[in-house]
Motif scaffolding. Structure first.
Motif, PDB file in Angstrom:
ATOM      1  N   SER A  53       0.846  -1.185   0.000  1.00 34.40           N
ATOM      2  CA  SER A  53       0.000   0.000   0.000  1.00 34.40           C
ATOM      3  C   SER A  53       0.884   1.239   0.000  1.00 34.40           C
ATOM      4  CB  SER A  53      -0.894   0.031   1.240  1.00 34.40           C
ATOM      5  OG  SER A  53      -1.955  -0.872   1.106  1.00 34.40           O
ATOM      6  N   PHE A  54       0.421   2.271  -0.646  1.00 40.27           N
ATOM      7  CA  PHE A  54       1.069   3.574  -0.740  1.00 40.27           C
ATOM      8  C   PHE A  54       2.249   3.601  -1.705  1.00 40.27           C
ATOM      9  CE2 PHE A  54      -0.402   3.299   3.729  1.00 40.27           C
ATOM     10  CZ  PHE A  54      -1.482   4.141   3.606  1.00 40.27           C
ATOM     11  N   GLN A  55       2.775   2.446  -2.109  1.00 33.95           N
ATOM     12  CA  GLN A  55       3.942   2.449  -2.988  1.00 33.95           C
ATOM     13  C   GLN A  55       3.639   3.180  -4.286  1.00 33.95           C
ATOM     14  OE1 GLN A  55       6.817   1.497  -1.858  1.00 33.95           O
ATOM     15  NE2 GLN A  55       7.875   2.103  -3.701  1.00 33.95           N
ATOM     16  N   ASP A  56       2.453   2.961  -4.824  1.00 33.27           N
ATOM     17  CA  ASP A  56       2.071   3.669  -6.049  1.00 33.27           C
ATOM     18  C   ASP A  56       1.033   4.755  -5.765  1.00 33.27           C
ATOM     19  OD1 ASP A  56      -0.161   2.182  -5.520  1.00 33.27           O
ATOM     20  OD2 ASP A  56      -0.236   1.178  -7.455  1.00 33.27           O
ATOM     21  N   GLY A  57       0.810   5.052  -4.489  1.00 36.19           N
ATOM     22  CA  GLY A  57      -0.129   6.102  -4.108  1.00 36.19           C
ATOM     23  C   GLY A  57      -1.519   5.605  -3.770  1.00 36.19           C
ATOM     24  N   LEU A  58      -1.767   4.313  -3.946  1.00 34.84           N
ATOM     25  CA  LEU A  58      -3.082   3.729  -3.667  1.00 34.84           C
ATOM     26  C   LEU A  58      -2.969   2.704  -2.556  1.00 34.84           C
ATOM     27  CD1 LEU A  58      -4.147   3.029  -7.366  1.00 34.84           C
ATOM     28  CD2 LEU A  58      -4.851   4.967  -5.943  1.00 34.84           C
ATOM     29  N   LEU A  59      -4.098   2.401  -1.944  1.00 32.06           N
ATOM     30  CA  LEU A  59      -4.127   1.300  -0.990  1.00 32.06           C
ATOM     31  C   LEU A  59      -4.052  -0.015  -1.766  1.00 32.06           C
ATOM     32  CD1 LEU A  59      -6.894   2.460   1.507  1.00 32.06           C
ATOM     33  CD2 LEU A  59      -4.414   2.718   1.706  1.00 32.06           C
ATOM     34  N   LYS A 110     -10.937   0.892  -5.784  1.00 31.99           N
ATOM     35  CA  LYS A 110     -12.175   0.903  -5.009  1.00 31.99           C
ATOM     36  C   LYS A 110     -11.887   1.092  -3.516  1.00 31.99           C
ATOM     37  CE  LYS A 110     -16.273  -1.893  -4.104  1.00 31.99           C
ATOM     38  NZ  LYS A 110     -16.915  -3.191  -4.352  1.00 31.99           N
ATOM     39  N   ARG A 111     -10.934   0.327  -3.006  1.00 31.74           N
ATOM     40  CA  ARG A 111     -10.582   0.415  -1.589  1.00 31.74           C
ATOM     41  C   ARG A 111     -10.053   1.807  -1.248  1.00 31.74           C
ATOM     42  NH1 ARG A 111      -7.411  -4.339   1.474  1.00 31.74           N
ATOM     43  NH2 ARG A 111      -9.527  -5.139   1.482  1.00 31.74           N
ATOM     44  N   THR A 112      -9.239   2.372  -2.119  1.00 30.01           N
ATOM     45  CA  THR A 112      -8.685   3.702  -1.876  1.00 30.01           C
ATOM     46  C   THR A 112      -9.795   4.744  -1.900  1.00 30.01           C
ATOM     47  OG1 THR A 112      -6.596   3.018  -2.894  1.00 30.01           O
ATOM     48  CG2 THR A 112      -6.956   5.378  -2.602  1.00 30.01           C
ATOM     49  N   ARG A 113     -10.715   4.621  -2.835  1.00 34.20           N
ATOM     50  CA  ARG A 113     -11.817   5.585  -2.908  1.00 34.20           C
ATOM     51  C   ARG A 113     -12.699   5.509  -1.662  1.00 34.20           C
ATOM     52  NH1 ARG A 113     -16.631   6.786  -7.159  1.00 34.20           N
ATOM     53  NH2 ARG A 113     -17.207   8.677  -6.090  1.00 34.20           N
ATOM     54  N   GLU A 122      -7.440  11.241  -4.710  1.00 39.12           N
ATOM     55  CA  GLU A 122      -7.330  12.568  -5.314  1.00 39.12           C
ATOM     56  C   GLU A 122      -5.870  12.921  -5.585  1.00 39.12           C
ATOM     57  OE1 GLU A 122      -9.718  14.475  -6.570  1.00 39.12           O
ATOM     58  OE2 GLU A 122     -11.056  12.829  -6.038  1.00 39.12           O
ATOM     59  N   ALA A 123      -4.993  12.602  -4.643  1.00 32.35           N
ATOM     60  CA  ALA A 123      -3.559  12.868  -4.836  1.00 32.35           C
ATOM     61  C   ALA A 123      -3.003  12.031  -5.979  1.00 32.35           C
ATOM     62  CB  ALA A 123      -2.789  12.597  -3.546  1.00 32.35           C
ATOM     63  N   ARG A 133      -1.141  11.939 -11.503  1.00 34.38           N
ATOM     64  CA  ARG A 133      -1.285  11.457 -12.887  1.00 34.38           C
ATOM     65  C   ARG A 133      -1.784  12.581 -13.786  1.00 34.38           C
ATOM     66  NH1 ARG A 133      -2.093   5.828 -13.125  1.00 34.38           N
ATOM     67  NH2 ARG A 133      -1.967   6.153 -15.361  1.00 34.38           N
ATOM     68  N   GLN A 134      -1.853  13.791 -13.248  1.00 33.96           N
ATOM     69  CA  GLN A 134      -2.289  15.002 -13.949  1.00 33.96           C
ATOM     70  C   GLN A 134      -3.712  14.870 -14.465  1.00 33.96           C
ATOM     71  OE1 GLN A 134       0.857  15.367 -16.777  1.00 33.96           O
ATOM     72  NE2 GLN A 134       2.215  16.298 -15.302  1.00 33.96           N
ATOM     73  N   GLY A 135      -4.578  14.449 -13.577  1.00 28.19           N
ATOM     74  CA  GLY A 135      -5.984  14.356 -13.928  1.00 28.19           C
ATOM     75  C   GLY A 135      -6.292  13.143 -14.763  1.00 28.19           C
TER      76      GLY A 135
END
Length: 148
Positions: free
Chosen positions: A61-67, A105-108, A116-117, A122-124
């Motif tokens: 988790s967090f390595q690529d910015g997501l859970l 899904k889990r991160t959201r 959001e980060a 990823r520039q939107g």
């Protein structure tokens, strides 16, 4: 590492000998020993040889910015609960897609700030892959159906 207890460290120590302060969250504990252990554990796993497989940390988790996506172990059925069928299908592309979907899904659900980060990094939506765009649209539609 210096660990305060109850009210923290003497201010004179903090002012003259402390070069960095670290917080592990927005809550209060009785002492700094447990947070120190958290920091030591989080940092030590990045030292080569600490983990059995160096690649393990790359998918955390967090390595690529997501859970991280959910994990399942054996047996395939435990007390009547089964592993998702896709994970035992042997179809590596579908397994990868399932993991990405569950991670998004889990991160959201749990950490929308991280999502959001991640999107901002990823520039939107312009730099999202078509697959990522579709998965995010599917998750959004699924969540709106659940709210009804």
């Amino acid at each position: 590492m210096l660990c305060g207890h109850y009210e923290g460290l003497d201010e004179r120590v903090r002012e003259h000998w402390v070069d960095q302060e670290i917080s592990i969250g927005d809550y209060v504990l009785t002492g700094g020993e447990l947070p120190a252990l958290v920091v030591i554990d989080a940092v030590s796993r990045l030292i080569p040889g600490v983990l059995g497989c160096a690649e393990s940390a790359e998918s955390d988790s967090f390595q690529d910015g997501l859970l991280e996506h959910p994990h399942y172990t054996r047996p395939a059925v435990f007390r009547g609960h089964t592993v998702p069928e896709v994970l035992v299908s042997g179809h590596h592309g579908e397994i990868r897609r399932w993991r990405l979907r569950e991670s998004l899904k889990r991160t959201r659900e749990r950490r929308p700030d991280l999502l959001e980060a991640w999107l901002a990094h990823r520039q939107g939506k312009d730099n999202l892959t078509p697959e990522e765009q579709q998965i995010l649209a599917d998750i959004k539609a699924e969540l709106s159906r659940e709210r009804r």
